[in-house]
Design a protein around this motif. Structure first.
Motif: not given
Lengths: 597, 461
Positions: A97, A264, A267, A271, B122, B125, B145, B291, B293
């Motif tokens: 991670d 984020n 991310t 996603e 990551r 959230p 998160g 955050g 994971i």
């Protein structure tokens, strides 16, 4: 081989004779990588891309013999790389991670084989020029990767591999250079990031970049190959707007550089993009996208490198003949990384601690954007969109003010608009575009000849309303004439029904050029019809009570891409909405008088 | 090296000690000093060469004597021993017990600087946390998160708001999902620290609480370690023991000021207001440790509290914080003066992750658009209120007067609530519709027509 003399944060002074400026070095037992930024006799100063904790004076260093460069070839798209092009997905698999230090993983996978199709005309003995296409690899369903002769290679083709499966290191061609050296070419090659990739000549940018965002496309257009900046204080929606551009713009390749921003957010992109489809090709958006990430908690020195890594990859796809958009979020963090290093080097600060070369570095960076004729003779472009994060939202700070002088399109975000949840919070008075003329030709040819005129009228109305709003705030709405009152209301209508656009609403998130124009023309139609009535003596209040005033605010979410005919019909038939009022207030015609009414 | 003591200090000035003739000392090594009175101090190597090693002394360098200072280089970075036993304990700024109980014994020590989370690891959230505060849940919701700071100012009740959020925070429809709380206080008064302690005690949550305290009268440089120690404990609890951790850190302004103090001593080039250029990166190193994971059940939700110097949101500390965190909850002096608690100013407040954590799958299908409508209507209402201040309320149109009433009701009934009052998100949304129903149907264009039909009081009655 040399040794460490001194460690000061990311800066390492070392004894390493013969190393060149900009050369990569591997430092200490941990094998941390950095680049040389100064030389003084036998000592050199290097900045490390990784945290220096644990390094000690006396440990070994070695020069790697080449400057920071990127690996270019099939396997880039859909990936996420760090600021020095290490593949983060792969590193995650290897080290877990958290990013361990001193990990060396090549950018392109060595395990993967690609189906290479050579260009038939290339026979042995043919003269190859730099940038020529050797063959193709279908990298994703929507992108054909063109394998290029590297820009620094030209000569006689001795052998070209037949169609087949190759990894990125396998030799696919042998070329005899002009000096007699025989060079093996593979599906990939390396290029130093700080040197712009060559091209034949610059072309004029002609086509607008369509982002599907009305305030951008309709009011402050950007061209393919243009340069734009998005400055805005925090919370003004910079990131959201950039995500929208990355999602919906009609470029063929999108490179998103997260430079010193939130983890984020990347991310989110990672996603959400695979689930979204490209409105232009119908393919998953991830197939055309590539991410470079140096999040705010990752080492600062690699942050400085990350924008160049992204830019060089962008130029590589441009050289294949693609229209590429690179979004850099945020150039301020990049400038701050420059400042931090300059500070450690003891360079004299000029403004707010920034070094004197800030302006020239920014200019050179943006200059790598453009539409060009590639070495192979095709046309490709790099459009550069840089976010700027001015401290305290103050646009007079050095990074914003320098950037403003360099770019052509300026999408200024406003805190006031964002606070009122007017999104995208692009300020229609502060923003500008130097491309309106070129864009107008495209809109006239492809959408409607009335575009330039409608755009100008809408902007005029918006700026007039700003003036009127000031009066209202001083003396109240009663001070306005009926016409002025109506103008004010029509401007509100345009703000709500056109400028505001919801990124989360499925229908509203992307507006095609046609929809943008129909909405604009329809709303101006309402304004015009209303103004006619006001001049007949209808009080503005009566007009505001018309159902069309509320209905128009829902047009943008009611008419999706499949229902443009409906929107066209609705906006064409506006007279009906005003007919009753018109009848009521029309002066008596001569025939009525004859009949004695 | 670890057991050797050096007595080669060559110079000392304000918090920094230079050691001569100690070759081969690694950067970032932890240092232990013994002064002439036999007292222990901690330090860190910040610059090193064979000729000179620069040590930052956390407890300060007051009355150090060059000739009678013994220095040991411990050969490792600052680390925190972690085990299950840290729950229920109180530590000082560098992770030593301050509750009179024995130190944590554990084979596992963690570098308090942590290591950057790989963005590819990551998980985004998405889970809505209900705080029971309408202004947060309804309009600036918190997500598991997320890092969501409270921007406040001297004299405003940020501690009470933070404590209320900690007491009430829970996931919708999931039992046993209680948070473990890591509380870090630096540069705050002992009174503030006691307030939090008592507030947690009342809710009976002490065995789910870890505290790291560096009070206003304790060493300044230690403040640079306090949040790092706390976040290290949080990472252990979240990603090793699979807890959902809520971290409250206060006051980030004290932290940034400590950083500035040290930067000036080091001679770093100042950027804005004397703060070093790396303030952004430094704050990010802290905030980004929050955050989720992938494939790990735990999470870290971070609520930093900061007081804006002279209520200025453009001051470097709130400004840079806002660029890193996923939104901010802004407290308003004006609302506080009017007796509204919690005095949350909703317009400058923001939650960037809200869009993905609300709606039919998480709260209720009308939530996103109701929030958007509340923002739009309240912004419009404030505009009207500004106008009324100029021309007088009696000259307003009928429609505008309704906006005035809406603003008043919104602040009193929606934002305002009791300190012990826990409103669930459905009550918050119903209340929102009560208020929106004060306005005519036609102006509510941000909610869908179907929602108007279903929820607007005029339609329902």
């Amino acid at each position: 081989m040399g040794k460490i003399l001194e460690i000061n944060g990311p800066l390492v002074r070392m004894e390493l004779p013969g190393v060149t400026l900009g050369e990569q070095v591997r430092v200490g037992a941990l094998g941390l990588v950095g680049e040389v930024i100064a030389r003084d006799g036998d000592t050199a100063l290097a900045q490390l891309y990784e945290d220096s904790t644990g390094l000690a004076p006396g440990e070994q260093v070695e020069g790697l013999g080449h400057p920071l460069s990127v690996e270019l070839g099939p396997g880039l798209l859909g990936g996420i790389f760090d600021g020095v092009q290490r593949p983060l997905e792969e590193i995650w698999r290897i080290t877990g991670d958290r990013i361990a230090r001193g990990v060396h993983v090549p950018a392109l996978s060595r395990d993967r084989k690609w189906t290479f199709t050579p260009i038939q005309e290339h026979q042995s003995g043919r003269l190859l020029n730099a940038g020529d296409v050797l063959g193709t690899v279908q990298e994703t369903a929507s992108i054909e990767h063109r394998i290029l002769v590297p820009p620094d290679v030209s000569g006689v083709l001795l052998e070209l591999a037949p169609a087949g499966e190759y990894d990125v290191d396998a030799t696919i061609a042998r070329v005899r250079l002009h000096d007699g050296e025989i060079r093996k070419l593979s599906l990939s090659h390396r290029w130093p990031v700080r040197i712009p990739r060559p091209f034949k000549q610059r072309d004029h940018a002609v086509q607008p970049l369509i982002t599907g965002q009305r305030i951008l496309d309709t009011f402050y257009p950007l061209l393919k190959g243009g340069k734009a900046a998005i400055p805005g204080p925090f919370g003004a929606g910079k990131t959201m707007l950039q995500h929208q551009i990355a999602r919906w713009c009609n470029a063929e390749i999108v490179i998103y550089v997260g430079c010193g921003e939130r983890g984020n957010e990347l991310t989110d992109v990672l996603e959400s993009l695979p689930k979204l489809t490209d409105p232009h090709t119908g393919r998953p958006l991830m197939e055309r996208t590539l991410l470079v990430a140096n999040t705010s908690n990752m080492p600062v020195v690699a942050r400085e490198a990350s924008v160049y890594v992204g830019l060089t990859i962008a130029e590589y796809f441009r050289d294949q003949g693609y229209d590429v958009v690179m979004v850099a979020d945020s150039t301020s963090r990049w400038a701050e990384a420059l400042r931090e290093v300059a500070g450690r080097l003891g360079q004299m600060p000029v403004e707010e601690g920034y070094p004197a070369y800030l302006g020239s570095r920014l200019a050179a960076f943006y200059e790598r954007a453009g539409r060009v004729e590639t070495l192979a003779g095709t046309s490709g472009s790099v459009t550069l969109i840089g976010a700027v994060s001015p401290p305290g939202g103050d646009f007079s700070e050095p990074v914003t003010s320098h950037t403003k002088e360099i770019i052509q399109t300026f999408w200024a975000l406003s805190k006031e608009l964002a606070d009122a949840r007017h999104y995208p919070a692009v300020d229609w008075l502060e923003s500008f575009s130097g491309y309106v003329g070129q864009a107008a030709r495209w809109w006239a040819d492809n959408v409607d000849p009335g575009w330039a005129d409608a755009r100008a009228r809408a902007l005029e109305l918006l700026s007039e309303s700003e003036e009127l709003r000031r009066i209202v705030n001083l003396v109240g709405v009663d001070a306005l004439s009926s016409e002025q009152r109506w103008s004010l209301e029509a401007a509100e209508l345009i703000k709500e029904a056109l400028l505001q656009q919801s990124a989360t609403d499925e229908v509203d998130s992307y507006a095609s050029p046609e929809k943008q124009y129909l909405l604009l023309a329809g709303l101006l139609g309402i304004y015009g019809q209303g103004m006619k009535l006001v001049q007949l003596g209808v009080p503005a209040q009566r007009l505001l009570e018309l159902p069309v005033m509320h209905e128009a605010r829902r047009w943008k979410t009611r008419y999706g891409a499949a229902d443009m005919a409906g929107l066209r019909e609705r906006t064409a038939g506006l007279t009906g909405d005003f007919a009753r009022l018109e009848l009521e207030y029309s002066p008596l015609t001569s025939r009525d008088q004859e009949r004695g009414i | 090296m670890k057991n050797l003591e050096f007595r080669t200090a060559s110079s000392v000035r304000g918090g920094l000690l230079v050691m001569a003739n100690v070759p081969g000392i690694a950067a970032g090594t932890r240092v232990s000093l013994t002064d002439h009175a036999g007292r222990r101090r901690n330090g860190l190597v910040i610059r090193t060469s064979d000729a000179a090693v620069l040590v930052e002394v956390f407890e300060g360098t007051d009355d150090l004597d060059l000739e009678r200072t013994w220095v040991r280089f411990l050969g490792e970075p600052f680390s925190l021993p972690v085990s299950r036993d840290i729950l229920g304990r109180v530590f000082n700024g560098v992770g030593l017990p301050r509750d009179g109980r024995p130190p944590i014994v554990s084979g596992q020590r963690r570098d308090i600087n942590g290591a950057a989370l790989n963005p590819a690891a990551r998980a985004y959230p998405r889970e809505f946390i209900q705080t029971g505060l309408s202004a947060v849940d309804g309009m600036n919701s918190l997500t598991r998160g997320q890092k969501l700071p409270i921007f406040s100012g001297g004299g405003l009740p940020h501690n009470r708001v933070a404590a209320q959020i900690v007491r009430q925070a829970r996931l919708l429809g999931e039992s046993g999902s209680e948070f473990v709380v890591v509380f870090a206080a630096f540069g705050v008064s002992s009174q503030d620290a006691r307030f939090f302690q008592e507030s947690f005690e009342e809710s009976g949550a002490l065995e789910r609480l870890v505290m790291f305290l560096n009070l206003a009268d304790e060493p300044v440089i230690e403040r640079l370690l306090t949040p790092r120690a706390a976040l290290t404990a949080a990472e252990y609890l979240a990603f090793e023991l699979d807890h959902h951790v809520l971290v409250v850190m206060t006051d980030m302004t004290a932290y940034a000021e400590a950083l500035r103090e040290v930067a000036v001593l080091r001679g770093d080039v100042p950027a804005r207001k004397g703060y070093p250029g790396y303030l952004y990166s430094d704050l990010a190193e802290l905030y980004e440790r929050a955050g989720r994971i992938k494939n790990r059940p735990g999470s870290i939700t971070l609520i930093p509290v900061l007081s804006m110097p002279s209520d200025d949101i453009t001051h470097p500390i709130p400004d840079l914080t806002g660029y890193i965190t996923e939104g901010q909850i802004v407290l308003s002096r004006e609302l506080h003066a009017q007796g509204v608690y919690p005095p949350i100013s909703v317009l400058p407040s923001l939650s960037r992750l809200m869009k993905d954590g609300i709606g039919g799958d998480f709260t209720r299908e009308d939530h996103p658009r109701v929030a958007s409508q509340l923002f739009a209507s309240y912004a419009k209402a404030l505009e009207v209120r500004g106008l009324a201040a100029i021309i007088g309320a009696e000259d307003l149109s009928e429609g505008d007067r309704r906006y005035l009433q809406f603003a008043e009701a919104f602040e009193r009934r929606f934002v305002g609530q009791g300190e012990e009052e826990e409103r669930d998100v459905y009550a918050t949304l119903d209340l929102a519709w009560d208020l929106l129903s004060m306005l005519p149907l036609e102006v509510l264009t941000r909610v869908s027509e179907a929602e108007l039909a279903k929820y607007h009081r005029q339609n329902r009655s």
